[in-house]
Design a protein around this motif. Structure first.
Motif, PDB file in Angstrom:
ATOM      1  N   SER A 141      12.036   3.802   9.437  1.00 55.29           N
ATOM      2  CA  SER A 141      11.070   2.845   8.910  1.00 55.29           C
ATOM      3  C   SER A 141      10.526   3.271   7.563  1.00 55.29           C
ATOM      4  CB  SER A 141       9.917   2.662   9.897  1.00 55.29           C
ATOM      5  OG  SER A 141       9.262   3.883  10.136  1.00 55.29           O
ATOM      6  N   VAL A 142      10.751   4.531   7.189  1.00 58.14           N
ATOM      7  CA  VAL A 142      10.356   5.021   5.871  1.00 58.14           C
ATOM      8  C   VAL A 142      11.574   5.647   5.228  1.00 58.14           C
ATOM      9  CG1 VAL A 142       8.919   6.636   4.621  1.00 58.14           C
ATOM     10  CG2 VAL A 142       7.980   5.432   6.571  1.00 58.14           C
ATOM     11  N   LEU A 143      11.883   5.246   4.023  1.00 58.82           N
ATOM     12  CA  LEU A 143      13.000   5.843   3.304  1.00 58.82           C
ATOM     13  C   LEU A 143      12.500   7.083   2.587  1.00 58.82           C
ATOM     14  CD1 LEU A 143      15.907   5.776   2.255  1.00 58.82           C
ATOM     15  CD2 LEU A 143      15.126   4.326   0.373  1.00 58.82           C
ATOM     16  N   LEU A 196      -1.295   9.461   5.039  1.00 59.99           N
ATOM     17  CA  LEU A 196      -1.441   8.138   5.637  1.00 59.99           C
ATOM     18  C   LEU A 196      -0.772   7.080   4.763  1.00 59.99           C
ATOM     19  CD1 LEU A 196      -2.532   6.404   7.903  1.00 59.99           C
ATOM     20  CD2 LEU A 196      -4.741   6.330   6.714  1.00 59.99           C
ATOM     21  N   ALA A 197      -0.862   7.244   3.441  1.00 59.18           N
ATOM     22  CA  ALA A 197      -0.193   6.307   2.541  1.00 59.18           C
ATOM     23  C   ALA A 197       1.315   6.366   2.737  1.00 59.18           C
ATOM     24  CB  ALA A 197      -0.549   6.622   1.095  1.00 59.18           C
ATOM     25  N   PHE A 198       1.858   7.583   2.891  1.00 58.78           N
ATOM     26  CA  PHE A 198       3.289   7.726   3.162  1.00 58.78           C
ATOM     27  C   PHE A 198       3.651   7.092   4.492  1.00 58.78           C
ATOM     28  CE2 PHE A 198       5.898  10.614   5.899  1.00 58.78           C
ATOM     29  CZ  PHE A 198       7.128  10.042   5.600  1.00 58.78           C
ATOM     30  N   GLU A 199       2.861   7.391   5.521  1.00 57.85           N
ATOM     31  CA  GLU A 199       3.144   6.858   6.853  1.00 57.85           C
ATOM     32  C   GLU A 199       3.128   5.336   6.860  1.00 57.85           C
ATOM     33  OE1 GLU A 199       0.197   6.764  10.118  1.00 57.85           O
ATOM     34  OE2 GLU A 199       1.422   8.349  10.985  1.00 57.85           O
ATOM     35  N   SER A 200       2.348   4.757   5.964  1.00 60.88           N
ATOM     36  CA  SER A 200       2.234   3.301   5.894  1.00 60.88           C
ATOM     37  C   SER A 200       3.295   2.678   4.998  1.00 60.88           C
ATOM     38  CB  SER A 200       0.835   2.921   5.383  1.00 60.88           C
ATOM     39  OG  SER A 200      -0.167   3.452   6.233  1.00 60.88           O
ATOM     40  N   GLY A 201       4.271   3.499   4.578  1.00 59.26           N
ATOM     41  CA  GLY A 201       5.374   2.983   3.784  1.00 59.26           C
ATOM     42  C   GLY A 201       5.230   3.214   2.299  1.00 59.26           C
ATOM     43  N   GLY A 202       4.281   4.057   1.895  1.00 57.72           N
ATOM     44  CA  GLY A 202       4.056   4.310   0.487  1.00 57.72           C
ATOM     45  C   GLY A 202       4.914   5.431  -0.068  1.00 57.72           C
ATOM     46  N   SER A 203       4.469   5.992  -1.154  1.00 56.70           N
ATOM     47  CA  SER A 203       5.246   6.972  -1.905  1.00 56.70           C
ATOM     48  C   SER A 203       5.463   8.268  -1.128  1.00 56.70           C
ATOM     49  CB  SER A 203       4.520   7.305  -3.218  1.00 56.70           C
ATOM     50  OG  SER A 203       5.165   8.371  -3.902  1.00 56.70           O
ATOM     51  N   THR A 204       6.647   8.840  -1.309  1.00 56.85           N
ATOM     52  CA  THR A 204       6.975  10.141  -0.720  1.00 56.85           C
ATOM     53  C   THR A 204       6.782  11.288  -1.703  1.00 56.85           C
ATOM     54  OG1 THR A 204       9.308  10.024  -1.368  1.00 56.85           O
ATOM     55  CG2 THR A 204       8.708   9.045   0.756  1.00 56.85           C
ATOM     56  N   VAL A 205       6.328  10.999  -2.910  1.00 58.75           N
ATOM     57  CA  VAL A 205       6.197  12.048  -3.925  1.00 58.75           C
ATOM     58  C   VAL A 205       5.116  13.041  -3.516  1.00 58.75           C
ATOM     59  CG1 VAL A 205       5.596  12.559  -6.324  1.00 58.75           C
ATOM     60  CG2 VAL A 205       7.019  10.571  -5.777  1.00 58.75           C
ATOM     61  N   GLY A 206       5.494  14.305  -3.429  1.00 63.12           N
ATOM     62  CA  GLY A 206       4.553  15.360  -3.102  1.00 63.12           C
ATOM     63  C   GLY A 206       4.140  16.133  -4.333  1.00 63.12           C
ATOM     64  N   GLY A 207       3.420  17.211  -4.110  1.00 62.79           N
ATOM     65  CA  GLY A 207       2.932  17.999  -5.234  1.00 62.79           C
ATOM     66  C   GLY A 207       3.018  19.486  -4.974  1.00 62.79           C
ATOM     67  N   LEU A 208       3.234  20.239  -6.032  1.00 65.06           N
ATOM     68  CA  LEU A 208       3.213  21.700  -5.989  1.00 65.06           C
ATOM     69  C   LEU A 208       2.350  22.164  -7.147  1.00 65.06           C
ATOM     70  CD1 LEU A 208       4.238  24.431  -4.881  1.00 65.06           C
ATOM     71  CD2 LEU A 208       6.177  24.199  -6.455  1.00 65.06           C
ATOM     72  N   PHE A 209       1.292  22.923  -6.829  1.00 63.97           N
ATOM     73  CA  PHE A 209       0.322  23.334  -7.828  1.00 63.97           C
ATOM     74  C   PHE A 209       0.145  24.845  -7.824  1.00 63.97           C
ATOM     75  CE2 PHE A 209      -0.658  19.046  -6.594  1.00 63.97           C
ATOM     76  CZ  PHE A 209      -1.091  18.404  -7.746  1.00 63.97           C
ATOM     77  N   LEU A 251       7.945  14.970  -0.163  1.00 67.56           N
ATOM     78  CA  LEU A 251       7.573  15.506   1.149  1.00 67.56           C
ATOM     79  C   LEU A 251       7.919  16.989   1.269  1.00 67.56           C
ATOM     80  CD1 LEU A 251       8.721  12.558   3.448  1.00 67.56           C
ATOM     81  CD2 LEU A 251       6.505  12.898   2.344  1.00 67.56           C
ATOM     82  N   PRO A 252       7.440  17.815   0.346  1.00 66.19           N
ATOM     83  CA  PRO A 252       7.732  19.249   0.441  1.00 66.19           C
ATOM     84  C   PRO A 252       6.993  19.886   1.611  1.00 66.19           C
ATOM     85  CG  PRO A 252       6.133  18.837  -1.291  1.00 66.19           C
ATOM     86  CD  PRO A 252       6.596  17.488  -0.801  1.00 66.19           C
TER      87      PRO A 252
END
Length: 364
Positions: A18-20, A300-313, A336-337
């Motif tokens: 359900s999420v790409l 929650l935004a990802f789970e709802s079908g939003g962006s998969t872009v994660g972050g590394l700081f 999704l790291p």
């Protein structure tokens, strides 16, 4: 959905299609890229640690491997956790610890071998060190918001120099210390934080801007170069962006309280704020911390079908142990790291995506 399965249930969403989930950016696509593949063709890589010239990593079926870039060895396999790879860390003597979490089905009993800390060495079968879930049944969370104070989802692990191991529990909202004989003590408890409901949740939540209490969800733990213990938060529902904190805990503490209302008191003090959906921490040289965000828009935004872009700081220290500034590494290149780690030469490694095809990378 209960906190125990907030993270694990993301696996069910992704694996159901359900999420790409997008793959990592190809390090060869641009001269600006700074990700060098170390291990590729992996299914759901998450945990990552180092020992001498080797990188140790875990994948979704519970298998743990080590590679020196030329050869790869399988250390063993621990029970899977609903499609989510175990967390791993390796101590100074080369012993790797693998931590299994909760299953992906809300309300279902934990699968055999889940909620458990294992010890692993090449050529030997994994050995159970401690049953984290059993301990949490006798150590209820006094700040629980979901009427399930003995719930457990061990999610982060850090091996200490004295042979003990730290475990952060994303459902118990606490930090535990585990001894080689299986004894466990509660180091610190993370209290809920009042946050404002973000926009875009529809009838899932009160109107945007409404202040509501939200659980800490302690996903990650590491040891800084100063010797202090650091814990990162995911932030429970409504997963408001910018409300995930990092806590700095005095080594040897027992029963400390990490309180967002009084963040500068006691043996647990707030070190950094303003992050979103933290799932990984790594202590680096000169007081730096690597901080991994599962999804910059929130879990929650990802789970709802939003962006998969994660972050590394990189989080830099400030004066008098007040965190300084942060700098994002490889922006836009991680999806999704999961885990991150530094080796003894200060080189940084990161794994992901935690669901689907992925790799372990050195960050250059």
């Amino acid at each position: 959905m209960g906190v125990r399965t907030r993270i694990a249930a993301l696996a069910a969403v992704a694996l159901a299609g359900s999420v790409l989930v997008a793959g990592q950016a190809d390090a060869g696509d641009s001269h600006h890229a700074s990700l060098k593949p170390v291990a590729t063709g992996l299914n759901g890589p998450r945990g990552v640690s180092t020992y001498r010239d080797k990188v140790i990593y875990s994948v979704s079926d519970g298998s743990v491997y080590a590679t020196d870039g030329r050869r790869t060895w399988k250390l063993g396999t621990v029970p899977g956790s609903g499609g989510l790879a175990p967390a791993v860390d390796t101590n100074r003597w080369g012993t790797t610890y693998a931590l299994t979490g909760a299953g992906a089905q809300e309300g279902a009993p934990p699968a055999p071998g889940s909620l458990t800390l294992y010890r692993m060495r090449l050529g030997k079968a994994p050995v159970v060190v401690a049953d984290i879930g059993a301990y949490q049944k006798k150590d209820p969370d006094p700040y629980d918001l979901e009427n399930n104070p003995t719930d457990s989802n061990p999610f982060g692990v850090a091996a200490l120099r004295d042979g003990t191991v730290l475990v952060s529990d994303a459902a118990g909202n606490d930090l535990l210390r585990v001894w080689p004989n299986g004894h466990i003590a509660t180091v610190a408890r993370l209290k809920p934080r009042t946050v404002k409901v973000p926009a875009g949740l529809g009838n899932q939540a009160p109107p945007p801007g409404t202040p509501i209490p939200s659980e800490a969800v302690a996903t990650s733990v590491t040891v800084g170069s100063d010797g202090y213990w650091y814990v990162g938060e995911l932030r429970g529902f409504p997963a408001t962006p910018g409300t995930s904190q990092i806590w700095r805990i005095k080594p040897g503490s027992v029963g400390a309280v990490c309180d967002p209302v009084n963040p500068s008191k006691g043996n647990c003090k707030r070190y950094a704020d303003g992050y979103t959906s933290i799932v990984g921490l790594a202590g680096g040289p000169h007081g730096t911390l690597a901080v991994v965000e599962l999804a910059k828009a929130s879990w929650l935004a990802f789970e709802s079908g939003g962006s998969t872009v994660g972050g590394l700081f990189l989080q830099y220290p400030g004066r008098h142990h007040t965190a300084g500034y942060k700098r994002e590494l490889v922006p836009g290149q991680l999806h999704l790291p999961g885990g991150a780690t530094f080796n003894r030469w200060g080189r940084l490694f990161v794994a992901g995506p935690v669901f689907g095809p992925g790799a372990v990378y050195q960050v250059r």
